[in-house]
Design a protein around this motif. Structure first.
Motif, PDB file in Angstrom:
ATOM      1  N   LEU A 139       0.838  -1.201   0.000  1.00 24.07           N
ATOM      2  CA  LEU A 139       0.000   0.000   0.000  1.00 24.07           C
ATOM      3  C   LEU A 139       0.870   1.246   0.000  1.00 24.07           C
ATOM      4  CD1 LEU A 139      -2.546   1.731   0.427  1.00 24.07           C
ATOM      5  CD2 LEU A 139      -2.486   1.070   2.854  1.00 24.07           C
ATOM      6  N   GLY A 140       1.932   1.228   0.791  1.00 20.06           N
ATOM      7  CA  GLY A 140       2.815   2.385   0.885  1.00 20.06           C
ATOM      8  C   GLY A 140       3.408   2.793  -0.453  1.00 20.06           C
ATOM      9  N   PHE A 141       3.832   1.807  -1.248  1.00 18.94           N
ATOM     10  CA  PHE A 141       4.394   2.132  -2.562  1.00 18.94           C
ATOM     11  C   PHE A 141       3.344   2.751  -3.486  1.00 18.94           C
ATOM     12  CE2 PHE A 141       7.718  -1.318  -1.725  1.00 18.94           C
ATOM     13  CZ  PHE A 141       8.736  -0.397  -1.487  1.00 18.94           C
ATOM     14  N   CYS A 142       2.083   2.330  -3.346  1.00 20.73           N
ATOM     15  CA  CYS A 142       1.000   2.939  -4.128  1.00 20.73           C
ATOM     16  C   CYS A 142       0.811   4.400  -3.733  1.00 20.73           C
ATOM     17  CB  CYS A 142      -0.302   2.171  -3.915  1.00 20.73           C
ATOM     18  SG  CYS A 142      -0.288   0.479  -4.530  1.00 20.73           S
ATOM     19  N   ALA A 143       0.810   4.667  -2.441  1.00 19.25           N
ATOM     20  CA  ALA A 143       0.672   6.039  -1.960  1.00 19.25           C
ATOM     21  C   ALA A 143       1.840   6.898  -2.425  1.00 19.25           C
ATOM     22  CB  ALA A 143       0.564   6.055  -0.437  1.00 19.25           C
ATOM     23  N   LEU A 144       3.019   6.309  -2.407  1.00 17.69           N
ATOM     24  CA  LEU A 144       4.214   7.040  -2.841  1.00 17.69           C
ATOM     25  C   LEU A 144       4.148   7.355  -4.335  1.00 17.69           C
ATOM     26  CD1 LEU A 144       6.889   8.216  -1.957  1.00 17.69           C
ATOM     27  CD2 LEU A 144       7.929   5.960  -2.317  1.00 17.69           C
ATOM     28  N   ALA A 145       3.658   6.414  -5.139  1.00 15.21           N
ATOM     29  CA  ALA A 145       3.526   6.647  -6.581  1.00 15.21           C
ATOM     30  C   ALA A 145       2.551   7.794  -6.851  1.00 15.21           C
ATOM     31  CB  ALA A 145       3.059   5.376  -7.282  1.00 15.21           C
TER      32      ALA A 145
END
Length: 281
Positions: free
Chosen positions: A124-130
């Motif tokens: 989820l964190g990588f999605c938010a970062l993207a």
């Protein structure tokens, strides 16, 4: 941080605090209930406290944020200057967080796009970062959503747990699967698939399971540019050793994060968790 598009997520994204601050990402906390006391994840209960409670077999449950909590976060974000919000959350198969966010979004002072990523933890964190990186580059609301959804589509999460009992208690895996693991004394490897936790393989010993986890992640990463996150609960040495081996074996690794999961995920996996997220750029 004021920007055209702002990013909101929840506390299960486990993004490093400095990363959230740099990109102006807001994380709405889920709640962990120990006995008759409720604590906000990330600020009021540590992973160590949670692990000790689980080891003592204390009653541990989790709950979503209220719609009012999301409404407050959206108001504050709008007042800080955002004209649109992308709100990205853990899989709706695990929690009612997405539903609470969607309810609050209806009355928000600016447009809010709520996304069920089907992910959890740094997946989820990588999605938010993207989405945040897209917003930083001047993307529209729809473009930031698309960036997050593209990242989610390519991201995989695999993990090892010492026992399936905690997942069974929390209703995150079927009783039959949990019983199968216990009956044959196997060590389970699991994956996120379609927003659900699925049994991937059964391995006879912990050492063999962790070695197999390393092989699966290396194969999944391939030769392209990827970000990797290694998560654990009360297993820092295992996590550090696995991260070091992955850094050597994955030629295209860009960012590699090592962190202990928070109390919400820990409550459902138990001490000994070792998880790896692979997210191609």
């Amino acid at each position: 941080m004021s920007r055209h598009v702002a990013i909101v997520t929840d506390s299960t994204a486990y993004l490093p605090p400095q990363t959230m601050e740099r990109h102006g990402i807001t994380a709405v906390p889920l709640t962990v209930v120990l006995g008759d006391r409720a604590f906000e994840e990330g600020t009021e209960i540590s992973a160590r406290s949670l692990a000790l409670a689980l080891q003592k077999r204390r009653s541990v449950t989790t709950s979503r944020p209220s719609p009012e909590t999301f409404a407050e976060a959206y108001r504050a974000t709008a007042e800080a200057g955002a004209s649109g919000i992308v709100s990205l959350h853990l899989s709706s198969e695990f929690s009612g967080t997405y539903d609470a966010a969607a309810l609050a979004a209806r009355a928000a002072p600016v447009p809010v796009r709520v996304v069920d990523t089907g992910m959890v933890a740094m997946a989820l964190g990588f999605c938010a970062l993207a989405a945040a990186e897209a917003a930083d580059a001047g993307s529209t609301l729809d473009e930031a959503v698309a960036a997050a959804e593209k990242r989610a589509a390519g991201t995989s999460a695999f993990f090892y747990v010492d026992t399936l009992d905690y997942l069974r208690r929390g209703g995150r895996i079927g009783a039959a699967q949990a019983l199968l693991g216990s009956a044959f004394a196997v060590k389970p490897l699991l994956q996120l698939e379609g927003g659900r936790i699925e049994l991937l393989e059964k391995v006879r010993t912990a050492s063999k399971a962790i070695a197999r986890l390393e092989e699966i992640v290396t194969e999944r990463a391939g030769a392209g540019r990827v970000d990797i996150a290694v998560h654990h609960l009360s297993a820092p040495d295992r996590a550090s050793a696995l991260a070091a081996r992955l850094r050597e074996r994955v030629p295209g690794v860009a960012d590699l994060h090592v962190s202990e999961v928070g109390a919400v995920i820990g409550a459902h996996t138990g001490p000994g968790l070792l998880g790896v997220v692979v997210s191609p750029r």
